[in-house]
Design an enzyme around this catalytic site. Sequence first.
Site, mmCIF file in Angstrom:
data_model
loop_
_atom_site.group_PDB
_atom_site.id
_atom_site.type_symbol
_atom_site.label_atom_id
_atom_site.label_comp_id
_atom_site.label_asym_id
_atom_site.label_seq_id
_atom_site.Cartn_x
_atom_site.Cartn_y
_atom_site.Cartn_z
ATOM 1 N N HIS A 148 1.417 1.385 -13.348
ATOM 2 C CA HIS A 148 1.999 0.253 -13.801
ATOM 3 C C HIS A 148 3.712 0.332 -13.925
ATOM 4 O O HIS A 148 3.961 1.664 -14.308
ATOM 5 C CB HIS A 148 1.811 -0.310 -15.314
ATOM 6 C CG HIS A 148 2.498 -1.327 -15.660
ATOM 7 N ND1 HIS A 148 2.312 -2.746 -15.390
ATOM 8 C CD2 HIS A 148 3.609 -1.595 -16.665
ATOM 9 C CE1 HIS A 148 3.115 -3.405 -15.877
ATOM 10 N NE2 HIS A 148 3.749 -2.942 -16.916
ATOM 11 N N GLY B 79 0.927 -1.246 0.032
ATOM 12 C CA GLY B 79 -0.050 0.047 -0.056
ATOM 13 C C GLY B 79 0.675 1.220 0.079
ATOM 14 O O GLY B 79 0.484 2.403 0.474
ATOM 15 N N SER B 80 1.923 1.152 -0.612
ATOM 16 C CA SER B 80 2.743 2.440 -0.646
ATOM 17 C C SER B 80 2.281 3.510 -1.670
ATOM 18 O O SER B 80 2.369 4.720 -1.230
ATOM 19 C CB SER B 80 4.429 2.152 -0.842
ATOM 20 O OG SER B 80 4.415 1.694 -2.145
ATOM 21 N N ASN B 81 1.655 3.032 -2.555
ATOM 22 C CA ASN B 81 1.225 3.924 -3.580
ATOM 23 C C ASN B 81 -0.460 4.507 -2.928
ATOM 24 O O ASN B 81 -0.724 5.615 -3.294
ATOM 25 C CB ASN B 81 0.786 3.071 -4.780
ATOM 26 C CG ASN B 81 1.973 2.979 -5.659
ATOM 27 O OD1 ASN B 81 2.429 4.017 -6.340
ATOM 28 N ND2 ASN B 81 2.329 1.843 -6.036
ATOM 29 N N GLU C 234 6.434 6.038 -9.135
ATOM 30 C CA GLU C 234 5.097 5.606 -8.844
ATOM 31 C C GLU C 234 4.192 6.645 -7.886
ATOM 32 O O GLU C 234 3.284 7.187 -8.191
ATOM 33 C CB GLU C 234 5.017 4.375 -8.660
ATOM 34 C CG GLU C 234 5.259 3.028 -9.668
ATOM 35 C CD GLU C 234 5.379 1.860 -9.099
ATOM 36 O OE1 GLU C 234 4.158 1.304 -8.255
ATOM 37 O OE2 GLU C 234 6.142 0.985 -9.267
ATOM 38 N N ASN D 65 -4.724 2.839 -13.374
ATOM 39 C CA ASN D 65 -3.887 1.937 -12.887
ATOM 40 C C ASN D 65 -2.464 2.564 -12.856
ATOM 41 O O ASN D 65 -2.087 3.360 -13.822
ATOM 42 C CB ASN D 65 -3.851 0.850 -13.627
ATOM 43 C CG ASN D 65 -3.147 -0.269 -13.220
ATOM 44 O OD1 ASN D 65 -2.860 -0.582 -11.951
ATOM 45 N ND2 ASN D 65 -2.556 -0.960 -14.181
ATOM 46 N N LEU E 14 -3.205 -6.687 -7.762
ATOM 47 C CA LEU E 14 -2.765 -7.974 -8.586
ATOM 48 C C LEU E 14 -3.938 -8.466 -9.171
ATOM 49 O O LEU E 14 -3.730 -9.402 -10.225
ATOM 50 C CB LEU E 14 -1.958 -9.009 -7.796
ATOM 51 C CG LEU E 14 -0.531 -8.213 -7.171
ATOM 52 C CD1 LEU E 14 0.060 -9.303 -6.171
ATOM 53 C CD2 LEU E 14 0.266 -7.897 -8.340
ATOM 54 N N SER F 11 4.147 3.950 -15.274
ATOM 55 C CA SER F 11 3.028 4.476 -16.211
ATOM 56 C C SER F 11 1.617 4.751 -15.788
ATOM 57 O O SER F 11 1.496 3.688 -14.880
ATOM 58 C CB SER F 11 2.705 3.748 -17.682
ATOM 59 O OG SER F 11 3.946 3.633 -18.172
ATOM 60 N N ASP G 271 -3.442 -3.582 -19.118
ATOM 61 C CA ASP G 271 -2.263 -2.621 -19.220
ATOM 62 C C ASP G 271 -2.284 -2.092 -20.745
ATOM 63 O O ASP G 271 -1.242 -1.225 -21.056
ATOM 64 C CB ASP G 271 -0.753 -3.326 -19.058
ATOM 65 C CG ASP G 271 -0.722 -3.671 -17.764
ATOM 66 O OD1 ASP G 271 0.027 -4.535 -17.357
ATOM 67 O OD2 ASP G 271 -1.435 -3.192 -16.779
HETATM 68 C C1 GRF Z 1 4.944 -2.470 -6.585
HETATM 69 O O1 GRF Z 1 5.657 -3.364 -7.156
HETATM 70 C C2 GRF Z 1 4.588 -1.422 -7.775
HETATM 71 O O2 GRF Z 1 5.739 -1.286 -8.565
HETATM 72 C C3 GRF Z 1 3.204 -1.994 -8.118
HETATM 73 O O3 GRF Z 1 2.448 -2.625 -7.121
HETATM 74 C C4 GRF Z 1 3.687 -3.240 -6.080
HETATM 75 C C5 GRF Z 1 3.352 -2.773 -4.781
HETATM 76 O O4 GRF Z 1 2.687 -1.486 -4.643
HETATM 77 N N1 GRF Z 1 2.623 -1.093 -8.798
HETATM 78 P P1 GRF Z 1 2.167 -0.981 -3.313
HETATM 79 O O5 GRF Z 1 3.421 -0.552 -2.282
HETATM 80 O O6 GRF Z 1 1.297 -1.960 -2.490
HETATM 81 O O7 GRF Z 1 1.473 0.377 -3.554
#
Ligand code: GRF
Length: 206
Positions: free
Chosen positions: A110, A13-15, A180, A108, A91, A142, A151
Amino acid sequence: MSSRIAVLVSGGGSNLQAVFNAIDAGAIRGEVCLVLSSAEKAYALQRARARGVPALALARRRFASPAECDTARHQALVSAAPDLIVLAGYLGIVPQETVAAFPGRILNIHPALLPSFGGPGMHGIAVHRAVLAAGCRVSGASVHFVDETVDTGPIVLQGSVPVYENDTPESLAERVLGVEHRILPKAVALFCEGRLSVQGRKATIM
Ligand code: GRF
């Protein structure tokens, strides 16, 4: 007018956190109304709960069939009534009924420069392994609109990073992740400001 944003996750969940941080900084005119995970142990769920955001895990193994899981995920999204759906490290494959119900309203992120290194099986560390195997000198990330295939939707934003001789898939993944975290919140902000439009295969920033 604040936009309602549903975020689909599967991992750390960093994004998602980058979107939360941008909201807190006043850079996104919206709020996350639902975090939906395909994995029950995703740390992204903790990030949502820490913020009082509704967090739900709908894991495939809890359902008798993929179709039932897709229906449950679709219904959870429809019930949340989002203006925008964001796939952030998600995923799963978005059910066609969801893509059809939210045309031009699913983004999304990517971890490669699409259309290269995209499509089925191209996710996570496999993407960076393929980039290194191809001898690329640059890579990146992207943000694109989700359409009916994996994608391939109109690209909204991209950011690039250099690939170094001594890179491993992990070191490249970390460098791309930084991009990202920058371009996903920016794309969400543009959507919430009504500054994205799509004509055919091309997205335009107004
Ligand atoms: C990372 O590998 C990122 O490149 C892809 O999803 C994975 C985990 O992202 N988009 P997050 O930390 O769960 O957001």
